[in-house]
Design a protein around this motif. Structure first.
Motif, PDB file in Angstrom:
ATOM      1  N   GLU A 199      -0.407   9.807 -14.279  1.00  0.00           N
ATOM      2  CA  GLU A 199       1.028   9.963 -14.544  1.00  0.00           C
ATOM      3  C   GLU A 199       1.781   8.687 -14.162  1.00  0.00           C
ATOM      4  O   GLU A 199       2.707   8.269 -14.870  1.00  0.00           O
ATOM      5  N   PHE A 200       1.378   8.082 -13.045  1.00  0.00           N
ATOM      6  CA  PHE A 200       1.961   6.807 -12.617  1.00  0.00           C
ATOM      7  C   PHE A 200       1.781   5.757 -13.718  1.00  0.00           C
ATOM      8  O   PHE A 200       2.729   5.075 -14.108  1.00  0.00           O
ATOM      9  N   LEU A 201       0.563   5.649 -14.243  1.00  0.00           N
ATOM     10  CA  LEU A 201       0.277   4.687 -15.314  1.00  0.00           C
ATOM     11  C   LEU A 201       1.137   4.973 -16.538  1.00  0.00           C
ATOM     12  O   LEU A 201       1.706   4.056 -17.139  1.00  0.00           O
ATOM     13  N   GLU A 202       1.240   6.235 -16.883  1.00  0.00           N
ATOM     14  CA  GLU A 202       2.060   6.625 -18.038  1.00  0.00           C
ATOM     15  C   GLU A 202       3.522   6.207 -17.836  1.00  0.00           C
ATOM     16  O   GLU A 202       4.164   5.690 -18.755  1.00  0.00           O
ATOM     17  N   ILE A 205       0.831  -1.210   0.000  1.00  0.00           N
ATOM     18  CA  ILE A 205       0.000   0.000   0.000  1.00  0.00           C
ATOM     19  C   ILE A 205       0.862   1.256   0.000  1.00  0.00           C
ATOM     20  O   ILE A 205       1.990   1.264   0.507  1.00  0.00           O
ATOM     21  N   THR A 206       0.290   2.312  -0.561  1.00  0.00           N
ATOM     22  CA  THR A 206       0.902   3.634  -0.529  1.00  0.00           C
ATOM     23  C   THR A 206      -0.140   4.662  -0.944  1.00  0.00           C
ATOM     24  O   THR A 206      -1.153   4.310  -1.552  1.00  0.00           O
ATOM     25  N   LYS A 207       0.142   5.920  -0.614  1.00  0.00           N
ATOM     26  CA  LYS A 207      -0.690   7.011  -1.117  1.00  0.00           C
ATOM     27  C   LYS A 207       0.143   7.977  -1.952  1.00  0.00           C
ATOM     28  O   LYS A 207      -0.310   9.017  -2.358  1.00  0.00           O
ATOM     29  N   ASP A 208       1.356   7.588  -2.231  1.00  0.00           N
ATOM     30  CA  ASP A 208       2.345   8.410  -2.915  1.00  0.00           C
ATOM     31  C   ASP A 208       2.683   7.791  -4.272  1.00  0.00           C
ATOM     32  O   ASP A 208       3.118   6.641  -4.346  1.00  0.00           O
ATOM     33  N   GLY A 209       2.490   8.541  -5.349  1.00  0.00           N
ATOM     34  CA  GLY A 209       2.748   8.036  -6.695  1.00  0.00           C
ATOM     35  C   GLY A 209       4.199   7.655  -6.939  1.00  0.00           C
ATOM     36  O   GLY A 209       4.480   6.660  -7.611  1.00  0.00           O
ATOM     37  N   ASP A 243       1.181  -8.296  -9.430  1.00  0.00           N
ATOM     38  CA  ASP A 243       0.377  -8.861 -10.511  1.00  0.00           C
ATOM     39  C   ASP A 243      -0.642  -7.863 -11.041  1.00  0.00           C
ATOM     40  O   ASP A 243      -1.081  -7.973 -12.182  1.00  0.00           O
ATOM     41  N   VAL A 244      -1.034  -6.910 -10.193  1.00  0.00           N
ATOM     42  CA  VAL A 244      -2.032  -5.912 -10.565  1.00  0.00           C
ATOM     43  C   VAL A 244      -1.867  -4.704  -9.646  1.00  0.00           C
ATOM     44  O   VAL A 244      -1.385  -4.826  -8.522  1.00  0.00           O
ATOM     45  N   VAL A 245      -2.265  -3.528 -10.160  1.00  0.00           N
ATOM     46  CA  VAL A 245      -2.190  -2.286  -9.385  1.00  0.00           C
ATOM     47  C   VAL A 245      -3.559  -1.610  -9.412  1.00  0.00           C
ATOM     48  O   VAL A 245      -4.189  -1.519 -10.473  1.00  0.00           O
ATOM     49  N   LEU A 246      -3.979  -1.129  -8.250  1.00  0.00           N
ATOM     50  CA  LEU A 246      -5.164  -0.291  -8.130  1.00  0.00           C
ATOM     51  C   LEU A 246      -4.632   1.094  -7.792  1.00  0.00           C
ATOM     52  O   LEU A 246      -4.103   1.314  -6.703  1.00  0.00           O
ATOM     53  N   ALA A 247      -4.717   2.046  -8.745  1.00  0.00           N
ATOM     54  CA  ALA A 247      -4.075   3.360  -8.588  1.00  0.00           C
ATOM     55  C   ALA A 247      -5.096   4.485  -8.630  1.00  0.00           C
ATOM     56  O   ALA A 247      -5.876   4.606  -9.571  1.00  0.00           O
ATOM     57  N   ASP A 248      -5.051   5.320  -7.607  1.00  0.00           N
ATOM     58  CA  ASP A 248      -5.930   6.474  -7.466  1.00  0.00           C
ATOM     59  C   ASP A 248      -5.492   7.594  -8.409  1.00  0.00           C
ATOM     60  O   ASP A 248      -4.298   7.871  -8.544  1.00  0.00           O
ATOM     61  N   VAL A 249      -6.452   8.241  -9.022  1.00  0.00           N
ATOM     62  CA  VAL A 249      -6.167   9.404  -9.858  1.00  0.00           C
ATOM     63  C   VAL A 249      -5.454  10.478  -9.029  1.00  0.00           C
ATOM     64  O   VAL A 249      -4.564  11.164  -9.524  1.00  0.00           O
ATOM     65  N   LEU A 250      -5.814  10.602  -7.752  1.00  0.00           N
ATOM     66  CA  LEU A 250      -5.319  11.695  -6.914  1.00  0.00           C
ATOM     67  C   LEU A 250      -4.169  11.305  -5.983  1.00  0.00           C
ATOM     68  O   LEU A 250      -4.101  11.786  -4.859  1.00  0.00           O
TER      69      LEU A 250
END
Length: 185
Positions: free
Chosen positions: A62-65, A30-34, A47-54
């Motif tokens: 930007e993380f996804l990019e 877990i993290t809240k920091d990109g 295996d998978v990431v759940l990433a917050d827009v914010l």
């Protein structure tokens, strides 16, 4: 054991998802920091990431990019999470090949687990063409709140029977609906 990175800005939601996925036998990061999320992806290869827009420092898009640019991480599936759905965010996420875009208000933790398992290929789904002369299918469509003529309300295309295995209820349990294969509605 499957590994998931939950990178969500909201402490309560992040911790709730952490517990839910641990109960599903996932190894959870877990993290809240990109920026920290990028580091975890490179070190742990989830295996998978759940990433917050914010996310802080760098946002989820930007993380996804960034992970799509790196040969070692570009194949890791990412589901983008948002508190509020903004069309521009959803469009950008899909352009960056996110596997899904979920909105907090529109999805329960159980549904998030289902979506993650679908992305990982663990939760089978089936799309079955239907014969419009089958009277029971028309009754089923009506009972489920769909057009009994088995036509999409958006594009007018033919609906197909959609079955999704509900692993939370057991391997022989399915969620039944009708979908349009053209517009996925």
């Amino acid at each position: 054991m499957k590994k998931i990175l939950i990178a969500i800005d909201n402490d309560f939601i992040r911790e709730a998802y952490e517990e839910v996925f641990k109960r599903e036998d996932f190894k959870v990061f877990i993290t809240k920091d990109g920026k920290e999320a990028l580091k975890i992806v490179k070190e742990e290869n989830p295996d998978v990431v759940l990433a917050d827009v914010l996310l802080s420092k760098i946002g989820g898009l930007e993380f996804l990019e960034e992970i799509k640019k790196d040969e070692a991480t570009k194949s890791i599936p990412v589901i983008i999470y948002a508190q509020i759905e903004r069309t521009a965010d959803k469009k950008k996420a899909m352009e960056l090949e996110a596997k899904d875009f979920i909105t907090a208000a529109g999805v329960s933790p159980k549904e998030v687990i289902r979506k993650v398992k679908i992305v990982l290929g663990e939760q089978r789904t089936y799309k079955i063409g239907v014969q419009k002369t089958n009277f029971d299918l028309k009754k089923l469509a009506k009972d489920l709140g769909y057009n009994p003529k088995l036509k999409c309300g958006k594009c007018g295309g033919d609906l197909v029977l959609y079955l999704m295995r509900d692993l939370s209820a057991g391997e022989k349990h399915f969620i039944v609906s009708f979908v349009c294969p053209d517009c996925n509605k």
